[in-house]
Design an enzyme around this catalytic site. Structure first.
Site, mmCIF file in Angstrom:
data_model
loop_
_atom_site.group_PDB
_atom_site.id
_atom_site.type_symbol
_atom_site.label_atom_id
_atom_site.label_comp_id
_atom_site.label_asym_id
_atom_site.label_seq_id
_atom_site.Cartn_x
_atom_site.Cartn_y
_atom_site.Cartn_z
ATOM 1 N N ARG A 260 0.883 -1.062 -0.032
ATOM 2 C CA ARG A 260 0.037 0.057 -0.059
ATOM 3 C C ARG A 260 0.858 1.143 -0.239
ATOM 4 N NH1 ARG A 260 -3.623 -2.570 -1.908
ATOM 5 N NH2 ARG A 260 -5.590 -2.904 -0.902
ATOM 6 N N GLU B 9 -3.656 7.620 -5.758
ATOM 7 C CA GLU B 9 -3.769 6.903 -6.971
ATOM 8 C C GLU B 9 -4.783 7.501 -7.734
ATOM 9 O OE1 GLU B 9 -3.855 2.883 -6.297
ATOM 10 O OE2 GLU B 9 -1.807 2.897 -5.100
ATOM 11 N N HIS C 195 -0.706 0.285 -10.104
ATOM 12 C CA HIS C 195 -1.397 -0.451 -9.101
ATOM 13 C C HIS C 195 -2.020 -1.952 -9.988
ATOM 14 C CE1 HIS C 195 -3.824 -0.647 -5.253
ATOM 15 N NE2 HIS C 195 -3.401 -1.741 -5.534
HETATM 16 C C1 DGY Z 1 -5.768 -5.569 -3.516
HETATM 17 O O1 DGY Z 1 -6.340 -6.537 -3.827
HETATM 18 O O2 DGY Z 1 -5.616 -5.367 -2.427
HETATM 19 C C2 DGY Z 1 -4.477 -5.223 -4.587
HETATM 20 O O3 DGY Z 1 -3.976 -3.932 -4.064
HETATM 21 C C3 DGY Z 1 -5.163 -5.144 -5.802
HETATM 22 O O4 DGY Z 1 -4.084 -5.260 -6.682
#
Ligand code: DGY
Length: 323
Positions: free
Chosen positions: A240, A269, A288
């Protein structure tokens, strides 16, 4: 009998929508992404089930508006966007999608790692901008070998341990730090060594972050940590964005306090074209896409629907957080 109502903050695969439509009255948000707060506040009032995404902030105020809400099914492994304690208090089930995206995310962490240490994207940018002048010189576009280097994995859950397996095949030395140490047998099988967090920071040639974003990990990678890292070290983040202080990272890269970074996640983002990262050559940026393979995203959609089906009937989702 009237069908239960389900709201999706954005669309999902056709097969998933088809299945949902058989059972529920569904509505899909098609406008601005992420869904504007006022729209979500309006919609949540009349629904039994919500399908959401990591960008949707599902906090206590929002849940309090959903007097019929029985389940929140997020299309993600991360659930830091949902107030889990409040959901539990209100007996709202929360489903998420772990396991199916483990390989895809470990692959991406590895891809960022190879990319940044061997300067692949940097080379691509040089070629595309017409600036490829030197060829094959002793000092041109020199990167770093992975073989023999120390990979420090911070957070040794599913994704962290899967990354370790990939790194082993590249003859890397692997150290890890985790809240709970894994068994000695498992350490032996994986060929990994448990170290303190401080040792991981100071000894790694590459650090890959695999911890969740919590109040403890918020902005954890900041100037103090960058100063402790080797100046030849690289940072990879597929977890994250808020775990890393982006201002401090930009300075650390510019001042060569560390050597490079590969990031799939960001504080906010999408990042803007004026973000300091845009001008830094020794950083690889991905939008991402940790779980973005066709196979994985389809599996995630299947689980999201299954979790919703169970939770809407007051049953425990297959992958459930809270209760
Ligand atoms: C999630 O599933 O939390 C991821 O960040 C997606 O890529």
């Amino acid at each position: 009998m009237q069908k239960k109502r389900v709201f999706l903050t954005r669309t999902l695969h056709e097969f998933a929508l088809k299945e949902l439509k058989k059972k529920y009255q569904i509505e899909i948000h098609t406008g601005k992404i992420p869904i504007p707060r006022n729209v979500l506040e309006r919609k949540i009032k009349n629904i039994d089930g919500l399908i959401c995404f990591p960008y949707d902030k599902i906090d206590s105020e929002l849940m309090d508006l959903g007097s019929n809400l029985k389940v929140i099914s997020t299309y993600s492994v991360g659930f830091d966007h949902i107030d889990i304690n409040h959901a539990k208090k209100k007996k709202i089930r929360v489903g998420f999608t772990p396991k199916v995206l483990t390989d895809a995310t470990a692959d991406l962490a590895f891809a960022l790692m190879i990319d940044v240490v061997r300067r692949v994207s940097e080379g691509d940018r040089i070629i595309r901008s017409g600036k490829w002048r030197q060829i094959y010189g002793a000092y041109d576009y020199i990167g770093m070998d992975l073989q023999g280097k120390t990979l420090g994995i911070l957070g040794f859950g599913r994704i962290g341990s899967t990354l370790a397996r990939r790194a082993k095949a590249f003859d890397m030395k692997i150290i890890y730090h985790n809240r709970n140490r894994i068994s000695k047998n498992k350490e032996k099988t994986l060929g990994v060594k448990y170290v303190s967090q401080n040792k991981l920071i100071t000894q790694s040639d590459i650090i890959s972050i695999h911890v969740p974003h919590t109040s403890e990990t918020d902005q954890m990678f900041n100037k103090e940590i960058f100063k402790k890292m080797k100046d030849s070290a690289f940072l990879i983040n597929t977890a994250r964005g808020k775990i890393v202080n982006e201002k401090d990272l930009s300075l650390a890269l510019e001042k060569k306090i560390i050597s490079g970074a590969g990031l799939d996640v960001f504080e906010f983002e999408p990042i803007s074209k004026n973000h300091p990262f845009m001008k830094i050559p020794n950083i690889v940026l991905a939008p991402h896409i940790g779980s973005s393979s066709k196979e994985t995203r389809e599996e995630m959609a299947k689980i999201t629907v299954k979790n919703l089906n169970l939770g809407i009937n007051r049953k425990k989702p297959i992958y459930s957080v809270g209760f």
